[in-house]
Design a protein around this motif. Structure first.
Motif, mmCIF file in Angstrom:
data_model
loop_
_atom_site.group_PDB
_atom_site.id
_atom_site.type_symbol
_atom_site.label_atom_id
_atom_site.label_comp_id
_atom_site.label_asym_id
_atom_site.label_seq_id
_atom_site.Cartn_x
_atom_site.Cartn_y
_atom_site.Cartn_z
ATOM 1 N N GLY A 30 56.528 17.167 120.454
ATOM 2 C CA GLY A 30 55.806 15.827 120.577
ATOM 3 C C GLY A 30 55.325 15.319 121.884
ATOM 4 O O GLY A 30 55.109 15.958 122.927
ATOM 5 N N ASP A 31 55.027 13.951 121.939
ATOM 6 C CA ASP A 31 54.217 13.519 123.404
ATOM 7 C C ASP A 31 55.068 13.549 124.623
ATOM 8 O O ASP A 31 56.422 13.368 124.599
ATOM 9 C CB ASP A 31 53.523 12.323 122.989
ATOM 10 C CG ASP A 31 52.549 12.286 121.934
ATOM 11 O OD1 ASP A 31 51.964 13.314 121.769
ATOM 12 O OD2 ASP A 31 52.445 11.160 121.227
ATOM 13 N N LEU A 32 54.240 13.678 125.796
ATOM 14 C CA LEU A 32 55.080 13.292 126.911
ATOM 15 C C LEU A 32 55.370 12.071 127.264
ATOM 16 O O LEU A 32 54.583 11.178 127.210
ATOM 17 C CB LEU A 32 54.001 14.033 128.143
ATOM 18 C CG LEU A 32 54.885 14.412 129.563
ATOM 19 C CD1 LEU A 32 56.028 15.326 129.434
ATOM 20 C CD2 LEU A 32 53.742 14.625 130.275
ATOM 21 N N VAL A 33 56.594 11.898 127.621
ATOM 22 C CA VAL A 33 57.097 10.546 128.201
ATOM 23 C C VAL A 33 57.280 10.721 129.637
ATOM 24 O O VAL A 33 56.724 9.470 130.208
ATOM 25 C CB VAL A 33 58.622 10.340 127.315
ATOM 26 C CG1 VAL A 33 59.147 8.917 128.057
ATOM 27 C CG2 VAL A 33 58.373 10.414 125.991
ATOM 28 N N GLU A 34 57.452 11.548 130.426
ATOM 29 C CA GLU A 34 57.738 11.266 131.972
ATOM 30 C C GLU A 34 57.487 12.887 132.280
ATOM 31 O O GLU A 34 57.997 14.047 131.797
ATOM 32 C CB GLU A 34 59.122 10.946 132.081
ATOM 33 C CG GLU A 34 59.324 10.530 133.639
ATOM 34 C CD GLU A 34 60.703 10.185 133.696
ATOM 35 O OE1 GLU A 34 61.057 10.104 135.204
ATOM 36 O OE2 GLU A 34 61.632 10.158 132.807
ATOM 37 N N SER A 35 57.090 12.923 133.680
ATOM 38 C CA SER A 35 56.943 14.267 134.234
ATOM 39 C C SER A 35 57.226 13.982 135.662
ATOM 40 O O SER A 35 56.728 13.106 136.412
ATOM 41 C CB SER A 35 55.212 14.620 134.259
ATOM 42 O OG SER A 35 55.400 15.989 135.015
ATOM 43 N N GLU A 36 58.063 15.027 136.449
ATOM 44 C CA GLU A 36 58.320 15.086 137.803
ATOM 45 C C GLU A 36 58.302 16.641 138.450
ATOM 46 O O GLU A 36 58.739 17.358 137.548
ATOM 47 C CB GLU A 36 59.658 14.440 137.825
ATOM 48 C CG GLU A 36 59.923 13.089 137.707
ATOM 49 C CD GLU A 36 61.398 12.359 138.087
ATOM 50 O OE1 GLU A 36 61.485 11.291 138.268
ATOM 51 O OE2 GLU A 36 62.267 13.164 138.012
ATOM 52 N N VAL A 37 57.936 16.724 139.460
ATOM 53 C CA VAL A 37 57.962 17.880 140.225
ATOM 54 C C VAL A 37 58.797 18.040 141.115
ATOM 55 O O VAL A 37 58.898 17.105 142.160
ATOM 56 C CB VAL A 37 56.292 18.226 140.610
ATOM 57 C CG1 VAL A 37 56.318 19.485 141.469
ATOM 58 C CG2 VAL A 37 55.399 18.065 139.506
ATOM 59 N N TYR A 38 59.734 19.048 141.335
ATOM 60 C CA TYR A 38 60.603 19.112 142.421
ATOM 61 C C TYR A 38 60.346 20.248 143.293
ATOM 62 O O TYR A 38 60.834 20.489 144.632
ATOM 63 C CB TYR A 38 62.169 19.187 141.654
ATOM 64 C CG TYR A 38 62.364 18.266 140.724
ATOM 65 C CD1 TYR A 38 62.035 16.893 140.995
ATOM 66 C CD2 TYR A 38 63.198 18.701 139.421
ATOM 67 C CE1 TYR A 38 62.439 15.988 139.923
ATOM 68 C CE2 TYR A 38 63.582 17.803 138.452
ATOM 69 C CZ TYR A 38 63.103 16.382 138.921
ATOM 70 O OH TYR A 38 63.363 15.345 137.970
ATOM 71 N N TYR A 39 59.428 21.380 142.924
ATOM 72 C CA TYR A 39 59.301 22.376 143.831
ATOM 73 C C TYR A 39 57.926 23.004 143.583
ATOM 74 O O TYR A 39 57.604 23.580 142.508
ATOM 75 C CB TYR A 39 60.466 23.477 143.702
ATOM 76 C CG TYR A 39 60.464 24.764 144.458
ATOM 77 C CD1 TYR A 39 61.120 24.610 145.781
ATOM 78 C CD2 TYR A 39 59.697 25.769 144.542
ATOM 79 C CE1 TYR A 39 61.329 25.496 146.839
ATOM 80 C CE2 TYR A 39 59.602 27.000 145.319
ATOM 81 C CZ TYR A 39 60.421 26.569 146.421
ATOM 82 O OH TYR A 39 60.689 27.840 147.364
ATOM 83 N N THR A 40 57.490 23.140 144.702
ATOM 84 C CA THR A 40 56.043 23.920 144.525
ATOM 85 C C THR A 40 55.862 24.795 145.721
ATOM 86 O O THR A 40 56.209 24.309 146.871
ATOM 87 C CB THR A 40 54.916 23.021 144.400
ATOM 88 O OG1 THR A 40 54.842 22.113 145.587
ATOM 89 C CG2 THR A 40 54.878 22.219 143.297
ATOM 90 N N ALA A 41 55.407 26.190 145.463
ATOM 91 C CA ALA A 41 54.966 27.070 146.329
ATOM 92 C C ALA A 41 54.098 28.011 145.847
ATOM 93 O O ALA A 41 53.667 27.854 144.789
ATOM 94 C CB ALA A 41 56.472 27.808 146.821
ATOM 95 N N GLU A 42 53.625 29.060 146.635
ATOM 96 C CA GLU A 42 52.672 29.730 146.184
ATOM 97 C C GLU A 42 53.026 30.612 144.982
ATOM 98 O O GLU A 42 52.169 31.055 144.333
ATOM 99 C CB GLU A 42 52.165 30.947 147.396
ATOM 100 C CG GLU A 42 51.351 30.355 148.519
ATOM 101 C CD GLU A 42 50.948 31.359 149.636
ATOM 102 O OE1 GLU A 42 49.787 31.207 149.793
ATOM 103 O OE2 GLU A 42 51.658 32.214 149.851
ATOM 104 N N THR A 43 54.124 30.953 145.017
ATOM 105 C CA THR A 43 54.617 31.864 143.809
ATOM 106 C C THR A 43 55.614 31.329 142.909
ATOM 107 O O THR A 43 55.914 32.077 141.986
ATOM 108 C CB THR A 43 55.251 32.808 144.511
ATOM 109 O OG1 THR A 43 56.677 32.722 145.220
ATOM 110 C CG2 THR A 43 54.417 34.002 145.491
ATOM 111 N N LYS A 44 55.909 29.992 142.942
ATOM 112 C CA LYS A 44 56.798 29.556 142.121
ATOM 113 C C LYS A 44 56.684 27.756 141.987
ATOM 114 O O LYS A 44 56.041 27.381 142.891
ATOM 115 C CB LYS A 44 58.301 29.950 142.209
ATOM 116 C CG LYS A 44 58.529 29.639 143.597
ATOM 117 C CD LYS A 44 60.026 30.417 143.964
ATOM 118 C CE LYS A 44 59.574 31.964 144.394
ATOM 119 N NZ LYS A 44 60.636 32.755 144.660
#
Length: 319
Positions: free
Chosen positions: A198-212
């Protein structure tokens, strides 16, 4: 029989599109790529025209409009992500429908611009959302739809697809061209989650890097801890040395492993599009909106219970 033009013939995904065109009984009339490593065409459509200059390719396609037997009916776009919008727009303006690989476009604003061009030209854009045709995903969607429980499902989504050093040296390693890991390899999975839960309620990002990358998504029916990677070191020990790719949905301890079953999904997608059941621009809106938010979100942990195990380990290593 439909006549196809294909943009991005030397790319990784192009052979699947060529195969789908052939297996659905259609003809690859002409192909284009700035690179000329396109020998695969010989085994699929050896009489196809091929050009390495877009202006020459475009002029050839426009001239075919005078010939009712040879005019281009559908343009398949397999070019690098940042070129999808201009290539889709060109296909529509040459009087053809367009089938485009993921990710369709990077932002909702560009999606809206394509909707306007559809209205101007009277032609349609279809996105390849092949996971919507995967047998295991369809079974899961049916199971969730028939479940009367009121509580949300707790889910871990893991997608690891090993890539060599070439990846970061190519356009895929350039954020301005690929739009990053979450967009380039994650967009299908975010669409799949929406398709099922279903529809998105919430979104959070905890880790970003070039490969992951990793984060948390909450839907009407699910709470999802997700992790994406192109680093082979992230593969589970159970599959290392056996397979380069690992796709898994773990629903409250029960794993649905769907690394297999991908071979013919492009052909199935083409069959559905040609039968009038393809996924258009509005169907792609949710995944476009999701990856646009992920690209601009700041890494910030608000609740450790929302961390995917791989992300938890990576954050621990950082400290």
């Amino acid at each position: 029989m439909k006549n196809f033009a294909l943009i991005g013939a030397a790319g990784y995904i192009a052979p699947r599109h060529m195969k789908a065109i052939k297996e659905t009984g259609n003809h690859l009339q002409v192909a284009y790529d700035i690179n000329d490593s396109v020998g695969i065409i010989d085994s699929i459509s050896p009489d196809s025209e091929f050009f390495t200059q877009f202006e020459v390719f475009s002029n050839y396609c426009h001239n075919l409009k005078r010939n009712t037997e040879k005019k281009i009916d559908i343009v398949s776009v397999c070019s690098p992500n940042f070129l999808h919008y201009p290539h889709i727009a060109s296909g529509l303006r040459m009087g053809a429908d367009v089938i485009c690989e993921k990710p369709l476009v990077p932002t909702e604003a560009i999606l809206d611009e394509l909707i306007a061009i559809e209205q101007e030209t009277g032609h349609k854009v279809y996105n390849i959302l092949q996971l919507r045709h995967h047998e295991a995903i369809l079974k899961l969607k049916e199971q969730i739809a028939n479940d009367s429980r009121s509580e949300k499902y707790d889910i871990e989504l893991t997608y690891i697809t090993s890539r060599g050093k070439w990846y970061l040296e190519s356009w895929k390693g350039d954020l301005n061209k690929s739009f990053g890991i979450a967009t380039n390899i994650g967009v299908h999975f975010f669409d799949m989650l929406h398709f099922i839960f279903g529809d998105l309620v919430e979104s959070e990002v905890y880790y970003t890097a070039e490969t992951k990358a990793g984060g948390y998504l909450e839907y009407d029916k699910a709470r999802v801890r997700w992790f994406l990677s192109i680093d082979a070191n992230d593969l589970p020990e159970s599959v290392k040395g056996k397979q380069p790719t690992y796709r898994s949905i773990n629903i409250e301890g029960k794993e649905i492993e769907f690394s297999g079953g991908f071979t013919d999904l492009h052909t199935v997608s083409y069959q559905e599009i040609l039968a009038g059941r393809g996924y258009g621009l509005e169907d792609a809106r949710f995944s476009v909106k999701t990856v646009e938010h992920i690209r601009h979100a700041q890494d910030k942990v608000t609740d450790e219970s929302r961390l995917h195990p791989n992300v938890k380990q990576l954050l621990a290593e950082r400290t």
